[in-house]
Design a protein around this motif. Structure first.
Motif, PDB file in Angstrom:
ATOM      1  N   LYS A  68       0.812  -1.216   0.000  1.00 23.85           N
ATOM      2  CA  LYS A  68       0.000   0.000   0.000  1.00 23.85           C
ATOM      3  C   LYS A  68       0.845   1.264   0.000  1.00 23.85           C
ATOM      4  N   GLY A  69       2.139   1.127  -0.218  1.00 23.15           N
ATOM      5  CA  GLY A  69       3.000   2.289  -0.369  1.00 23.15           C
ATOM      6  C   GLY A  69       3.604   2.838   0.906  1.00 23.15           C
ATOM      7  N   VAL A  70       3.487   2.109   2.014  1.00 19.21           N
ATOM      8  CA  VAL A  70       4.074   2.551   3.277  1.00 19.21           C
ATOM      9  C   VAL A  70       5.549   2.147   3.294  1.00 19.21           C
ATOM     10  N   ARG A  71       6.416   3.098   3.610  1.00 15.42           N
ATOM     11  CA  ARG A  71       7.845   2.783   3.734  1.00 15.42           C
ATOM     12  C   ARG A  71       8.042   2.013   5.032  1.00 15.42           C
ATOM     13  N   CYS A  72       8.561   0.813   4.924  1.00 18.93           N
ATOM     14  CA  CYS A  72       8.723  -0.053   6.093  1.00 18.93           C
ATOM     15  C   CYS A  72      10.183  -0.425   6.287  1.00 18.93           C
ATOM     16  N   GLU A  73      10.535  -0.587   7.556  1.00 16.26           N
ATOM     17  CA  GLU A  73      11.893  -1.007   7.881  1.00 16.26           C
ATOM     18  C   GLU A  73      11.840  -1.940   9.081  1.00 16.26           C
ATOM     19  N   TRP A  74      12.635  -2.996   9.005  1.00 15.97           N
ATOM     20  CA  TRP A  74      12.750  -3.953  10.107  1.00 15.97           C
ATOM     21  C   TRP A  74      14.132  -3.771  10.706  1.00 15.97           C
ATOM     22  N   VAL A  75      14.209  -3.501  11.996  1.00 14.24           N
ATOM     23  CA  VAL A  75      15.473  -3.250  12.671  1.00 14.24           C
ATOM     24  C   VAL A  75      15.643  -4.283  13.774  1.00 14.24           C
ATOM     25  N   PHE A  76      16.782  -4.949  13.791  1.00 16.67           N
ATOM     26  CA  PHE A  76      17.088  -5.872  14.890  1.00 16.67           C
ATOM     27  C   PHE A  76      17.938  -5.134  15.911  1.00 16.67           C
ATOM     28  N   SER A  77      17.619  -5.334  17.176  1.00 20.90           N
ATOM     29  CA  SER A  77      18.325  -4.624  18.246  1.00 20.90           C
ATOM     30  C   SER A  77      18.692  -5.598  19.349  1.00 20.90           C
ATOM     31  N   SER A  78      19.875  -5.423  19.887  1.00 23.28           N
ATOM     32  CA  SER A  78      20.292  -6.266  21.006  1.00 23.28           C
ATOM     33  C   SER A  78      19.887  -5.655  22.347  1.00 23.28           C
ATOM     34  N   TYR A  79      19.429  -4.400  22.329  1.00 21.69           N
ATOM     35  CA  TYR A  79      18.955  -3.778  23.572  1.00 21.69           C
ATOM     36  C   TYR A  79      17.679  -4.467  24.003  1.00 21.69           C
ATOM     37  N   LYS A  80      17.508  -4.649  25.291  1.00 26.63           N
ATOM     38  CA  LYS A  80      16.341  -5.373  25.783  1.00 26.63           C
ATOM     39  C   LYS A  80      15.342  -4.495  26.520  1.00 26.63           C
ATOM     40  N   SER A  81      15.463  -3.182  26.389  1.00 33.14           N
ATOM     41  CA  SER A  81      14.475  -2.332  27.062  1.00 33.14           C
ATOM     42  C   SER A  81      13.507  -1.758  26.026  1.00 33.14           C
ATOM     43  N   ILE A  82      12.258  -1.620  26.421  1.00 30.60           N
ATOM     44  CA  ILE A  82      11.243  -1.077  25.531  1.00 30.60           C
ATOM     45  C   ILE A  82      11.556   0.372  25.174  1.00 30.60           C
ATOM     46  N   SER A  83      12.116   1.124  26.104  1.00 29.88           N
ATOM     47  CA  SER A  83      12.463   2.521  25.835  1.00 29.88           C
ATOM     48  C   SER A  83      13.529   2.626  24.752  1.00 29.88           C
ATOM     49  N   ALA A  84      14.543   1.775  24.830  1.00 26.48           N
ATOM     50  CA  ALA A  84      15.597   1.777  23.810  1.00 26.48           C
ATOM     51  C   ALA A  84      15.011   1.410  22.448  1.00 26.48           C
ATOM     52  N   ALA A  85      14.107   0.443  22.419  1.00 21.63           N
ATOM     53  CA  ALA A  85      13.484   0.037  21.156  1.00 21.63           C
ATOM     54  C   ALA A  85      12.694   1.187  20.548  1.00 21.63           C
ATOM     55  N   ARG A  86      11.930   1.896  21.351  1.00 21.05           N
ATOM     56  CA  ARG A  86      11.169   3.047  20.848  1.00 21.05           C
ATOM     57  C   ARG A  86      12.092   4.132  20.322  1.00 21.05           C
ATOM     58  N   ASN A  87      13.162   4.404  21.038  1.00 23.03           N
ATOM     59  CA  ASN A  87      14.098   5.424  20.594  1.00 23.03           C
ATOM     60  C   ASN A  87      14.743   5.048  19.268  1.00 23.03           C
ATOM     61  N   ILE A  88      15.110   3.785  19.109  1.00 24.71           N
ATOM     62  CA  ILE A  88      15.684   3.318  17.856  1.00 24.71           C
ATOM     63  C   ILE A  88      14.667   3.490  16.731  1.00 24.71           C
ATOM     64  N   GLY A  89      13.435   3.092  16.991  1.00 30.17           N
ATOM     65  CA  GLY A  89      12.378   3.235  15.979  1.00 30.17           C
ATOM     66  C   GLY A  89      12.135   4.678  15.592  1.00 30.17           C
ATOM     67  N   LEU A  90      12.122   5.549  16.558  1.00 27.49           N
ATOM     68  CA  LEU A  90      11.931   6.975  16.289  1.00 27.49           C
ATOM     69  C   LEU A  90      13.055   7.517  15.420  1.00 27.49           C
ATOM     70  N   GLU A  91      14.280   7.164  15.752  1.00 24.30           N
ATOM     71  CA  GLU A  91      15.441   7.628  14.994  1.00 24.30           C
ATOM     72  C   GLU A  91      15.400   7.117  13.550  1.00 24.30           C
ATOM     73  N   ARG A  92      15.008   5.860  13.366  1.00 26.03           N
ATOM     74  CA  ARG A  92      15.001   5.258  12.027  1.00 26.03           C
ATOM     75  C   ARG A  92      13.804   5.739  11.185  1.00 26.03           C
ATOM     76  N   SER A  93      12.786   6.295  11.818  1.00 27.84           N
ATOM     77  CA  SER A  93      11.602   6.730  11.081  1.00 27.84           C
ATOM     78  C   SER A  93      11.797   8.056  10.379  1.00 27.84           C
ATOM     79  N   ARG A  94      12.864   8.744  10.681  1.00 21.38           N
ATOM     80  CA  ARG A  94      13.081  10.074  10.086  1.00 21.38           C
ATOM     81  C   ARG A  94      13.638   9.997   8.711  1.00 21.38           C
TER      82      ARG A  94
END
Length: 92
Positions: free
Chosen positions: A66-92
């Motif tokens: 449907k035209g949505v730009r998607c990205e799958w990121v693997f992370s070794s960090y195990k905290s939900i906060s770190a995962a959100r921050n990584i996602g936010l950074e990669r969404s820009r």
């Protein structure tokens, strides 16, 4: 202002969805399918996976089709906060 899509029209906005996950493939598949069924789609979807490194790009197909730009990121960090921050950074 209210925006109403006509029948069979899908709106896309400059918004990002960040999904943090850890070994919940079936729930993630359902979340992505639900997101793809929305009348208004995000411009970007980033999945931050803290689990096993497997090729899971097929899960993103409903959004990519449907035209949505998607990205799958693997992370070794195990905290939900770190995962959100990584996602936010990669969404820009």
């Amino acid at each position: 202002m209210t925006v109403s899509p006509s029948k069979n029209q899908i709106l896309q906005f400059d918004a990002a969805v960040v999904i943090a996950t850890l070994n919940r493939d079936e729930m993630l598949r359902q979340t992505i399918a639900d997101l793809a069924r929305q009348d208004t789609l995000p411009g970007v979807c980033v999945v931050v996976d803290q689990g096993e490194k497997q090729n899971k790009d097929d899960m993103l197909a409903p959004l990519v089709d449907k035209g949505v730009r998607c990205e799958w990121v693997f992370s070794s960090y195990k905290s939900i906060s770190a995962a959100r921050n990584i996602g936010l950074e990669r969404s820009r």
